[in-house]
Scaffold this active site. Structure first.
Site, PDB file in Angstrom:
ATOM      1  N   GLY A   1      32.410  70.870  43.728  1.00 23.52           N
ATOM      2  CA  GLY A   1      33.791  70.393  43.561  1.00 23.52           C
ATOM      3  C   GLY A   1      34.407  70.942  42.280  1.00 23.52           C
ATOM      4  N   ASP A   2      33.612  70.993  41.202  1.00 20.81           N
ATOM      5  CA  ASP A   2      34.131  71.520  39.931  1.00 20.81           C
ATOM      6  C   ASP A   2      34.409  73.018  40.045  1.00 20.81           C
ATOM      7  OD1 ASP A   2      33.777  68.947  38.927  1.00 20.81           O
ATOM      8  OD2 ASP A   2      31.748  69.393  38.231  1.00 20.81           O
TER       9      ASP A   2
ATOM     10  N   GLY B   1      33.654  69.146  51.768  1.00 20.34           N
ATOM     11  CA  GLY B   1      32.236  69.502  51.818  1.00 20.34           C
ATOM     12  C   GLY B   1      32.036  70.848  52.489  1.00 20.34           C
TER      13      GLY B   1
END
Lengths: 318, 318
Positions: free
Chosen positions: A257-258, A228
């Site tokens: 995240g991607d 995060g």
């Protein structure tokens, strides 16, 4: 060409409402639709970075048609602006591609997510995909295996796809969760990119460093764990590093995240060092958080952050 | 043939989740899709009662295609089970038909509603609709004008459609709200069917009897006000009545108002008395509330309730 696999593609719909109140009626002020699923999001970031990318997986029904049309529009726009090409190699299926709906409260920016499960894939469709995958590997410099599995696809699927890629000499990155992650890690992917929760689910440990080491023992050649706002932790055969953005950024974490996966892949095919790969991943994640539209990233923010990401070595962690 | 007009048709999607929690992520366990918009819902109930019905309005884009396909499926099913035929006379448009999403909490049965606005209609599309409407009126025994107006359609539209129908000798029922209701009532429709809230919005009075009288003075020849679980109040040139279900029924009120419109229209074209029309409307409403799927009605409940609806006269109310 970088290949991304999205077995559970989606049409991502975003609704904007002043505030979502359960059991009330809402007029949706704004509707946007985008091709979705983790591998497709990764491909869009890679294309924006200039990499030619091929997407495969499944698409079917009216939502499948819309996904493919929107993907073609994105590709035209990317190549017009100097980006890489996205080649659509999705395999047609009889079922209807799922929708995912994000309902954004315009006041707070908070999102409520409603995800359809996805269509069942028949064994004939699965066989057609495996044929297509084998052909695509021949032209691939790396392959990313991303997201959940649709109903009807065996839980050991990612393990099988990793073994096929290794036989073809193509490095793999795995980004999934639960049992498909557990089975996939055992097949020795080159990189696995769990978040803290997925890593804890895999290893039983909530301490990221310990859990990442455990994931390597289970088979992953390198673990890049996204933490995060704390950035990224990587444990690899070459060493161990932490990378963090220079400051905490407010925004929409969807797609961060991607974007990190795209950064890692971009560095991999460019034969960059691990610290450089991590800097790209963290800067792209932060640029995605700052973008007004989920799944996009802000190129100016990316360029500005890339040099300012702090990468520190863990001398004895690996 | 009964004609129903739905200018803002919709694809009604229902998601089932255990419980909707704002800002959380949900896996949707069940997805259903139905052709929607008030006039289309009314047509489905009329067809199930055995009336041949034609639907008009606008349909466009991929959701418009799905609406028309689902409507064709419904018609095949209805005629197979002895129902009336639904004829699709929707006018094609370039814009995309809106979606409405109902998110049902499986535990409580409560629904959260998210409604898209609908596509803008161009003046050429509007002219094509008016041509189609004039032709359809020639074969119609009654026309129902139902629901909201899409962007680009003039607010006085229902008034215009009511005047055209009167010129063609076709009785009209108006079921809308806000300014389109106010303008429509002034054009002297044969029946207006507001709910308590719409009636209060039109007249400024929250006392239904007073408000319904006021609505007649504003132009409506008859007012049939739906009062939720309290049933129906009608003020007409022939007299005034209240009709109530024999007991309070638990269930999903979505579609109860559309079922009441179908009951009133069915009674109108069958030249039934006002008490009989009201009994049909109230029994259909109650049967819709009891049906497991919003917009359907339970025929056994309808047949059983029809004789048990209590209709009482207001001697001096008209």
């Amino acid at each position: 060409m970088i290949l991304t696999v999205t077995l559970n593609t989606a049409l991502d719909i975003t609704y904007r409402v002043p505030r979502l109140r359960p059991h009330a009626s809402h007029r949706v002020s704004e509707v946007t639709e985008r091709p979705g699923g983790k591998g497709i999001n990764v491909a869009r970031v890679l294309a924006a970075l200039g990499h030619h990318t091929t997407v495969t997986g499944f698409a079917g029904g009216v939502t499948g048609t819309v996904v493919r049309e929107l993907l073609a529009d994105d590709t035209d726009r990317d190549t017009d602006t100097g980006g890489g090409r996205i080649t659509d190699a999705l395999v047609p299926i009889a079922g209807t591609t799922r929708r995912t709906l994000g309902v954004v409260d315009t006041a707070s920016g908070d999102t409520t997510q409603l995800n359809e499960t996805g269509p069942a894939v028949t064994s004939a469709e699965w066989a057609a995909f495996m044929d297509a995958y084998a052909g695509l590997l021949r032209g691939a410099s790396a392959v990313a295996l991303c997201g959940s599995l649709p109903p009807g696809v065996p839980v050991g699927t990612y393990a099988q796809l990793i073994r096929e890629a290794r036989a073809a000499g193509v490095p793999t990155l795995l980004d999934t969760s639960g049992e498909p992650l557990r089975r996939g890690v055992a097949a020795r992917p080159d990189i696995v990119k769990p978040n803290a929760e997925e890593l804890a689910g895999l290893t039983g440990s909530t301490e990221p460093l310990r859990a990442a080491r455990d994931a390597r023992r289970r088979g992953a050649r390198a673990v890049a764990a996204s933490l995060g706002a704390d950035g990224l932790l990587a444990i690899t055969a070459q060493g161990a590093w932490r990378a963090a953005p220079p400051e905490r950024l407010a925004g929409n974490p969807t797609g961060a995240g991607d974007a990190a996966v795209a950064g890692l892949l971009s560095g991999l095919v460019d034969e960059a060092s691990w610290p450089e790969r991590m800097a790209r991943a963290v800067a792209l994640s932060a640029a995605a958080v700052r973008a007004p539209v989920a799944g996009e990233f802000d190129r100016a923010v990316y360029a500005e952050l890339l040099d300012r990401v702090e990468v520190t070595e863990h001398p004895s962690a690996a």
